[in-house]
Write a protein that holds these residues in place. Structure first.
Motif, PDB file in Angstrom:
ATOM      1  N   LYS A 163      17.226   5.346  -0.440  1.00 30.52           N
ATOM      2  CA  LYS A 163      16.666   5.692  -0.663  1.00 30.52           C
ATOM      3  C   LYS A 163      14.361   5.978  -0.521  1.00 30.52           C
ATOM      4  CE  LYS A 163      18.864   9.136  -2.747  1.00 30.52           C
ATOM      5  NZ  LYS A 163      19.665  10.837  -3.109  1.00 30.52           N
ATOM      6  N   LYS A 164      14.588   7.015   0.695  1.00 32.05           N
ATOM      7  CA  LYS A 164      13.103   7.111   0.764  1.00 32.05           C
ATOM      8  C   LYS A 164      12.062   7.174  -0.248  1.00 32.05           C
ATOM      9  CE  LYS A 164      10.125   7.367   4.457  1.00 32.05           C
ATOM     10  NZ  LYS A 164       9.566   8.677   5.685  1.00 32.05           N
ATOM     11  N   GLU A 165      12.733   8.682  -1.010  1.00 34.39           N
ATOM     12  CA  GLU A 165      12.766   9.705  -2.461  1.00 34.39           C
ATOM     13  C   GLU A 165      12.614   8.528  -3.458  1.00 34.39           C
ATOM     14  OE1 GLU A 165      16.308  11.691  -1.137  1.00 34.39           O
ATOM     15  OE2 GLU A 165      13.980  10.400  -0.285  1.00 34.39           O
ATOM     16  N   ASP A 166      12.874   7.024  -3.701  1.00 30.70           N
ATOM     17  CA  ASP A 166      13.382   6.115  -4.765  1.00 30.70           C
ATOM     18  C   ASP A 166      12.264   5.594  -4.467  1.00 30.70           C
ATOM     19  OD1 ASP A 166      16.076   7.796  -5.469  1.00 30.70           O
ATOM     20  OD2 ASP A 166      17.138   6.388  -4.626  1.00 30.70           O
ATOM     21  N   MET A 167      11.760   5.194  -3.724  1.00 36.15           N
ATOM     22  CA  MET A 167      11.397   4.066  -3.700  1.00 36.15           C
ATOM     23  C   MET A 167       9.807   4.056  -4.021  1.00 36.15           C
ATOM     24  SD  MET A 167      11.010   3.206   0.819  1.00 36.15           S
ATOM     25  CE  MET A 167       9.206   2.868   1.173  1.00 36.15           C
ATOM     26  N   ILE A 202       1.155  -1.141  -0.053  1.00 36.13           N
ATOM     27  CA  ILE A 202       0.159   0.198   0.101  1.00 36.13           C
ATOM     28  C   ILE A 202       0.657   1.323   0.077  1.00 36.13           C
ATOM     29  CG2 ILE A 202      -2.018  -0.912   1.448  1.00 36.13           C
ATOM     30  CD1 ILE A 202      -0.676   0.113   3.387  1.00 36.13           C
ATOM     31  N   GLY A 203      -0.194   2.421   0.156  1.00 38.09           N
ATOM     32  CA  GLY A 203       1.072   3.582  -0.406  1.00 38.09           C
ATOM     33  C   GLY A 203       0.487   4.529   0.555  1.00 38.09           C
ATOM     34  N   ALA A 204      -0.607   4.411   1.249  1.00 31.45           N
ATOM     35  CA  ALA A 204      -1.540   5.369   2.392  1.00 31.45           C
ATOM     36  C   ALA A 204      -2.271   4.497   3.099  1.00 31.45           C
ATOM     37  CB  ALA A 204      -1.610   6.476   1.998  1.00 31.45           C
TER      38      ALA A 204
END
Lengths: 912, 62
Positions: free
Chosen positions: B2-6, A90-92
């Motif tokens: 990294k978080k933003e790469d997810m 899930i994304g959120a």
């Protein structure tokens, strides 16, 4: 995220919800749906309308006898099911776990648990319900006799620093009034008294409801009850309480209802811990005043009563709002996990006579037990146009859908009739099946031989069978006339229009832009901000001017938003997905035109200008808003010794019968600010009911701790304000001391409440949407659709809907974004097939249809036709819901609903 | 990583199937997202399904 799936011990793909298993189950358990007042079998659904309608075995009571499995004709019972863990990608997350009602048993003074006629409000709610333990009769649990009198006790477990919770539970005052009104409807002459501290009817149209309750004879007694004693013989209950004048009184009632509050269950804190979400000291999810939907964990949002006690509309607003914030986060992934239904090419049925297939359902024994299904089936074969008849144990089961599909193809069926249960729940399923076989979904019709036949004629099986034949014959007659209908689709402009640049409007515009849609923001003033420009701090001490600054900057930096300042809208034409809007610059008079797919109305409101208590005559008489500005700009207030505040000025009476909701909290906020800046000053708040609902109650308590005096007055005994030698004097009758209270003050501060903006009327006419009696916009449904208008594609948020607090405006603005995204995210707008159609040559252009249409879907137009310029009614297909109000009110019979035309209905009647 | 790469996932878990959870789920599904609606009970509806009527219109809560 890992989710544990508990076993139902029933296969959901097989269970049809027929209920046969429950009839044979030999064990019972307590009916928690009916608040413990009743029993349910070991295999159960919570209630008849449950979704999904799938039975579940309660293994705590199940003895494993196997009867349910033996009687289940769908073979759905499966004792071997095991608990399993699913891993979800899930994304959120949105947490909407809600609250439970406060356990009243430990509050021994009320006798709950000891006296049988003392019930909780949720128990009384079930008693009133037709599906409740007494089938809607108001009866005493002790003897099953109708009570002559009922007392409601408010704030049980709420608003207490000693026992229970400090906060106000927000919903109890109104549900108690509702239960009182409904109980009186069920039992005429029932004597009802509500014992309360403050009646907190702070929501839209709530005070009017309370007034109606008073008119119907419900008594309201302002008092805290000290104890309840039961008469051992009669089981009546004697309540002792302190009356207005401070004397102890007693009164006897047949039943007592405890209005217990809301609290978070232990399971909520366990969940919060697992998700790493912070809670406040009451166990509610911690959120910010300007971020009411965001938890302490990014990507996890919250809505409803888990965020704080609240009523249904606020829950719905927050939930739509949380939906907007979570989809905003995942906007790049919109549509990525959605599969679209694909259908085979349509079978052309034009020019071919009807070839009707009829499927008659046994519904287990629901129909089969009382109607002779084979006899009905045999009879149907003889009907004109019928080429195929089949019977099914459950026509709704998955394998039956496959059968129907095959038979449509095999027998070249071009009309399908199912004789089973109700189209309300099952028509869409069968229509899908037709569509999947290439048959237009409107070439389907349904005969209800269960709800309207087998269930109501269980005692007379032969007659039930005859009636079933009648019902199917009539439906077949209609089916012969069915024509394929097209669901028209329309283009859609993926651009939003937001009217009003206050807190709600700015929040909505930013939300739409972040969802990827261009947005036009129109503001009547020269700057954005609306009421926010006058507010400086919140109850919890947040800086509102900082919020305003930040919002203005975000709007400025957002390339997708175009702002029209000092502008007004002169015209909006079109319909959902396709609006054309003319915007006029008030300075230059220049008009520009824009196209937009949806409209969000956020026109706001403004503080009322008082006409009483020397306002405008003495400069020391000011409004709360004016006081706040003075308090924020230190220099403007000379050190006061004494300040008096009067609540409900011009509110909750005559012309403005509504409560403005925020004024009590505003008064508490400003009173606390005065005490902070001038600790020596005396502050008096004269009020009718203090309505610091929810956790705002904490600040009311804090204000009293700080020595701020709250004095109650009645509507008919208002304070008297005079001025002598420049000194303002306020005189009030003190109910407890029974003498006049005279206060000289340096400032008199009035809470005049909120009024709607004048241009609400203009916009209501322009958009053809309704206002309520008080001039605020009227939503499609007070509880379930608090953001939508009945007309699709138009939404509202902020004070133009009704006065509200900052966090509530923010939630509703986000909700409007969410609702708008359900439209803007589509590629095309799809209309219904069963919609109104006007025969323009019969139409007299009388306009009755336009007047009765709730959805703004039909209007009289003037156009050139082949007989010259004609006036006639025109249907906007994208807005029509096919309700039939126009067709049934048309005196020229010029309007038909496609699929339900007069000829179809007449054919059914002829075949009766 | 990294978080933003997810990589983001176009699915949302809604915990609680009362009137709030249902509204959030419907809005999300209607605007292009997959929804997992999770409830501890065998059916959705929450506390509102226990109510008889609602104020101020006296509409049936069911």
């Amino acid at each position: 995220m890992k989710v544990i799936r508990k076993p139902r011990y029933v296969d959901p793909s097989k269970c049809t919800g027929c209920g046969l298993c429950a009839q044979y189950c030999p064990v019972e358990s307590i009916d928690s749906y009916n608040a413990g007042m009743g029993i349910v079998p070991g295999i159960f659904v919570e209630y008849q309308q449950a979704v999904p309608l799938i039975y579940t075995i309660n293994r705590d009571v199940c003895i494993g006898c196997g009867l349910c499995a033996q009687y289940c004709e769908a073979d759905a019972v499966d004792y071997t099911q095991k608990e399993r863990t699913d891993v979800l990608d899930i994304g959120a997350v949105i947490i909407a776990t809600g609250t439970e009602t406060y356990d009243v048993e430990p509050l021994t003074e009320y006798g709950y648990g000891r006296y049988r006629n003392v019930v909780s409000s949720i128990e009384f709610e079930r008693i009133l319900s037709a599906s409740g333990p007494f089938r809607g009769l108001v009866l005493r649990p002790s003897d099953g006799v109708e009570p002559k009198s009922v007392a409601f006790i408010q704030c049980v477990g709420s608003r207490s620093l000693v026992k229970g919770n400090e906060y106000c539970s927000s919903a109890c005052c109104m549900y108690a009034v509702k239960e009182a009104v409904v109980a009186k409807e069920h039992l005429h002459g029932l004597d009802i008294s509500i014992f309360f501290m403050d009646i907190r009817a702070y929501g839209k149209d709530f005070d009017k409801y309370v007034e109606r309750a008073k008119d119907s004879g419900v008594k309201f007694i302002r008092s805290r009850v000290s104890n309840i004693k039961e008469n051992e013989n009669t089981k009546d209950l004697r309540i002792t309480y302190e009356s207005d004048d401070g004397k102890m009184q007693t009164n006897t009632f047949g039943m007592v209802v405890l209005s217990h509050g809301l609290c978070t269950p232990p399971s909520s804190s366990e969940l919060a811990e697992k998700l790493g979400v912070e809670l406040d000291r009451f166990g509610f999810c911690r959120t910010g005043e300007f971020t009411p939907l965001e938890t302490s964990q990014p990507g996890i949002f919250v809505s409803g009563t888990f965020q704080g006690p609240k009523d249904i509309p606020e829950t719905v607003m927050q939930s739509s709002g949380a939906s907007a914030l979570s989809s905003e986060l995942l906007v790049t992934e919109r549509g990525s996990l959605i599969t679209k239904a694909e259908y085979p090419p349509k079978i052309d049925v034009m020019g071919i006579g009807p070839r009707i297939g009829v499927f008659v359902c046994y519904c287990g024994i629901n129909i089969g037990g009382y109607v002779d299904v084979p006899a009905v089936s045999k009879y149907v074969e003889s009907l004109e146009g019928v080429v195929f008849v089949d019977t099914n144990l459950f026509t709704c089961s998955q394998d039956s859908q496959e059968t129907i599909k095959q038979k449509i193809i095999e027998h070249k069926l071009n009309r399908v009739v199912v004789a089973s249960c109700t189209p309300r729940t099952h028509e869409p399923l069968f229509q899908e099946t037709c569509e999947s076989a290439g048959l237009n979904r409107y070439l389907f019709s349904m005969a209800n031989i269960r709800d309207q036949c087998s269930w109501v004629h269980m005692q007379t099986k032969e007659k039930a069978t005859e009636k079933a034949k009648d019902l199917v014959r009539m439906t077949v007659a209609k089916a012969r006339l069915l024509e394929p209908l097209e669901r028209l689709t329309f283009d859609l402009t993926k651009r939003g229009l937001v009217i009003g640049g206050g807190l709600a409007g700015m929040t909505a515009a930013l939300g739409l832009a972040r969802q990827g849609y261009e947005t036009i923001l129109v503001e009547r003033e020269n700057e954005l901000g609306g009421n926010l420009t006058h507010i400086h701090y919140t109850l919890a001490g947040e800086d509102v001017q900082e919020l305003l600054k930040s919002l203005r900057k975000q709007i400025k930096d957002e390339p997708k938003i175009t702002v029209h300042m000092n502008s007004e809208i002169t015209e909006i034409t079109g319909f959902i997905g396709n609006y054309k809007t003319k915007i006029k610059d008030k300075d230059t008079g220049k008009e520009s035109e824009t196209e937009n797919g949806i409209v969000i109305v956020a026109t706001g409101g403004k503080e009322n200008k008082p006409t009483e208590y020397l306002y405008g005559k003495n400069e020391k008489v000011i409004t709360q808003q004016e006081l706040e500005v003075k308090l924020a700009l230190n220099s403007q207030l000379s050190t006061p010794k004494s300040i008096v505040m009067i609540q409900c000025v011009g509110s909750r009476e005559n012309e403005k019968p509504y409560c403005s909701r925020y004024c009590c909290s505003q008064a508490v906020k400003n009173a606390l600010k005065i005490k902070e800046k001038f600790p020596e000053a005396s502050v008096y708040v004269l009020y009718r009911d203090i309505r610091t609902y929810g956790t705002k109650e904490v600040y009311y308590n804090k204000a009293r701790e700080k020595g701020i005096l709250f004095i109650h007055y009645d509507e008919d005994k208002k304070p008297i304000v005079t001025e002598k030698n420049g000194v303002i004097n306020v005189v009030l009758k003190d109910p407890v001391l029974k003498r006049d209270l005279s206060i000289d003050c340096d400032y008199l501060v009035l809470s005049p409440g909120m009024v709607p903006q004048e241009d609400n009327e203009t916009y209501a006419k322009m958009l053809k949407v309704p206002l309520n009696q008080d001039g605020f916009f009227l939503e499609a449904h007070m509880k379930l659709r608090p953001v939508d208008f009945a007309t699709d594609g138009i939404y509202m948020c902020g004070i133009c809907h009704s006065p509200k607090m900052l966090d509530e405006s923010i939630s509703q603005a986000n909700a409007a974004v969410s609702r708008a995204c359900t439209i803007l995210s589509k590629d095309r707008i799809q209309a219904e097939g069963t919609i109104a159609h006007v025969d323009i040559y019969k139409c007299a252009a009388c306009g009755t249809c336009e007047a009765v249409c709730t959805y703004g879907a039909v209007k009289v137009v003037e156009n050139e036709t082949r007989t010259g310029i004609e006036r006639y009614a025109e249907v906007t297909e994208a807005l029509c819901k096919g309700c039939g109000a126009c067709a049934s009110s048309c005196r020229m019979s010029a309007i038909d609903i496609k699929g339900y035309a007069d000829k179809d209905i007449v054919a059914m009647i002829d075949n009766f | 990583m990294k978080k933003e790469d997810m990589k983001k996932v176009g699915a949302i878990a809604v915990i609680g199937g009362g009137v709030g959870g249902m509204q959030a789920s419907l809005d999300l599904a209607d605007s292009g997202f997959k929804v997992y609606l999770i409830d501890t009970k065998p059916s959705i509806g929450g506390m509102m399904s226990q109510l008889d009527k609602t104020f101020p219109t006296n509409d049936c809560a069911m």
